[in-house]
Design an enzyme around this catalytic site. Structure first.
Site, PDB file in Angstrom:
ATOM      1  N   HIS A 121       0.866  -1.176   0.000  1.00  0.00           N
ATOM      2  CA  HIS A 121       0.000   0.000   0.000  1.00  0.00           C
ATOM      3  C   HIS A 121       0.906   1.230   0.000  1.00  0.00           C
ATOM      4  CE1 HIS A 121      -2.777   2.988   1.784  1.00  0.00           C
ATOM      5  NE2 HIS A 121      -3.781   2.185   1.446  1.00  0.00           N
ATOM      6  N   ASP A 198       3.177  -4.412   8.098  1.00  0.00           N
ATOM      7  CA  ASP A 198       1.900  -3.713   7.954  1.00  0.00           C
ATOM      8  C   ASP A 198       0.803  -4.767   8.043  1.00  0.00           C
ATOM      9  OD1 ASP A 198      -0.464  -2.620   7.004  1.00  0.00           O
ATOM     10  OD2 ASP A 198       0.391  -1.839   5.141  1.00  0.00           O
ATOM     11  N   GLN A 201      -4.425  -5.288   6.780  1.00  0.00           N
ATOM     12  CA  GLN A 201      -5.373  -6.189   6.117  1.00  0.00           C
ATOM     13  C   GLN A 201      -5.388  -7.584   6.733  1.00  0.00           C
ATOM     14  OE1 GLN A 201      -7.558  -5.306   3.818  1.00  0.00           O
ATOM     15  NE2 GLN A 201      -6.803  -3.204   3.812  1.00  0.00           N
ATOM     16  N   LYS A 224     -10.681  -1.155  10.568  1.00  0.00           N
ATOM     17  CA  LYS A 224     -10.845  -2.342   9.738  1.00  0.00           C
ATOM     18  C   LYS A 224     -11.253  -3.572  10.547  1.00  0.00           C
ATOM     19  CE  LYS A 224      -7.371  -0.721   6.413  1.00  0.00           C
ATOM     20  NZ  LYS A 224      -8.236  -0.311   5.299  1.00  0.00           N
ATOM     21  N   CYS A 362      -4.803   2.503  -3.625  1.00  0.00           N
ATOM     22  CA  CYS A 362      -3.554   3.004  -3.018  1.00  0.00           C
ATOM     23  C   CYS A 362      -2.418   1.995  -3.207  1.00  0.00           C
ATOM     24  CB  CYS A 362      -3.747   3.320  -1.541  1.00  0.00           C
ATOM     25  SG  CYS A 362      -4.827   4.723  -1.255  1.00  0.00           S
TER      26      CYS A 362
END
Length: 404
Positions: A121, A198, A201, A224, A362
């Site tokens: 991202h 990261d 997700q 999220k 993104c």
């Protein structure tokens, strides 16, 4: 047994209509919907214990402080961090990336290398590029293949004694690819590099065990995982958090201030300047409790069913191509219709009450790799149904007829 209809009853927004049609919400990779227990917790905070934290001797301040720190402990337990002070509250994953990148400016020298992957991202690319501009470090990129998987041999070849930090996502937001981060962490450590993961997700779909992974940093966003927007977590190993300088200066992050010198507070306050998003931090703990009550084993199994069903259903449509065909992926389907711009598909599905994401998500380097302007992305979660996937397939077919 997992009962999706019982779960859906927890989410009031799912009962509404959009453009006269029942809402089908397939934009979960962008943000999740919130269960009633989270909405109630927000109201309860402001109705009963609203006060600033860590600074007051009065009752409300003590109640708010206790609730905030209890939430930190819930999150510590959830990700299996060794210490609660290794869990930092942030405004989201982007804040976490920038905090670490800013700290590494004091460590890097010209010629040092920072490694990211082709699946990142923008939030896990741009801060590292900015860091390279500040320090003279060099950005290296782990390549990807046509299935949307990282080329691990390429990663190993890129590692060297110059590699100071490797920053990769756990799961790709654009393609749903699950990266082999445990192997990446192990190899990076063998080369003497730190590792930033990261997890934005990943955390909606699984429980990361940061001690088992042995990552140095792990960041994710609250919005999220059924929590409020403007909330997030950065986990950092104690040794690294002690080594890095503060990201921001102000109240709360200090031990003593004089005009001659300021000394900083200990962890985690060293990195939490100013009045935080108190309600958000508290309610993030509520959201994590909710997800654990649903059960991540149930979530993973059900979402895998949705992924398989949705993949098969959409591939029945002539001229539809799925991007991201990794063997190990989560419940995200990025696709295009031949000869039709993804935005046009998204506009028509919206008229049918179906929310999907269109564009580059993104993740422009991924789209450039495939030579496309973007995709239509349908991202499923545990409150979605196979009937909703049927509605999506029908809407995509309609869009194809109208636009071809």
């Amino acid at each position: 047994m997992f009962d999706v209809w019982k779960v859906r009853a927890d989410f009031p927004i799912l009962t509404q209509k959009v453009n006269g049609k029942p809402l089908v919400y397939f934009d979960n990779a962008a943000t999740s919907q919130k269960p009633q227990i989270v909405l109630d917790a927000i109201s309860q905070y402001y109705s009963e214990i609203n006060a600033n934290i860590h600074r007051g001797v009065h009752k409300l301040s003590q109640l708010a402080t206790d609730a905030y720190e209890q939430s930190r402990e819930k999150i510590r337990n959830h990700i299996n961090a060794e210490h609660a002070y290794e869990v930092l509250f942030t405004s989201g994953t982007t804040h976490g990336v920038n905090l670490v990148a800013n700290g590494f400016a004091s460590i890097l020298k010209p010629g040092d290398e920072i490694m990211v992957s082709a699946l990142e991202h923008h939030s896990n690319i741009v801060p590292w590029q900015m860091l390279c501009e500040r320090t003279g470090a060099i950005l290296k990129v782990i390549p990807m293949n046509l299935d949307g998987e990282l080329i691990i041999d390429g990663f190993v070849k890129l590692l060297s004694e110059k590699t100071k930090i490797v920053a990769v996502n756990h799961i790709s937001n654009a393609l749903g690819t699950v990266n082999p981060i445990k192997f990446i962490i192990e190899k990076a450590h063998e080369a003497g590099a730190a590792v930033f993961i990261d997890g934005a997700q990943a955390v909606p779909h699984l429980k990361p065990d940061v001690q088992d992974l042995d990552c140095d940093f792990y960041a994710f966003s609250g919005h999220k995982i059924c929590g409020p927007t403007g909330t997030g977590i950065l986990y950092g190993k104690e040794e690294w958090l002690e080594k890095l300088p503060p990201y921001q200066g102000g109240g709360e992050m200090i031990k003593e201030v004089t005009f001659e010198k300021t000394t900083y507070a200990g962890l985690p306050h060293k990195f939490e300047a100013g009045t935080p998003h108190i309600e958000g931090g508290i309610v993030l703990g509520t959201a994590i409790n909710y997800l654990n009550s649903v059960g991540f084993e149930n979530i993973q199994k059900y979402e895998h069913e949705l992924l398989e069903y949705g993949t098969n259903k959409l591939l029945e449509i002539d001229g539809l191509k799925i991007f991201g065909t990794s063997k190990d992926k989560t419940s995200v389907i990025s696709f295009n219709l031949e000869g039709i711009h993804p935005y046009d598909v998204g506009a028509i599905t919206d008229k049918m009450g179906i929310a999907v994401r269109t564009g580059h998500h993104c993740a422009q380097p991924i789209m450039n790799f495939f030579g496309i302007p973007g995709t239509v992305r349908a991202s499923f979660t545990f409150y979605n149904t196979k009937e909703e996937i049927d509605a999506l397939a029908a809407a995509v077919k309609k869009a194809q007829l109208m636009l071809a």
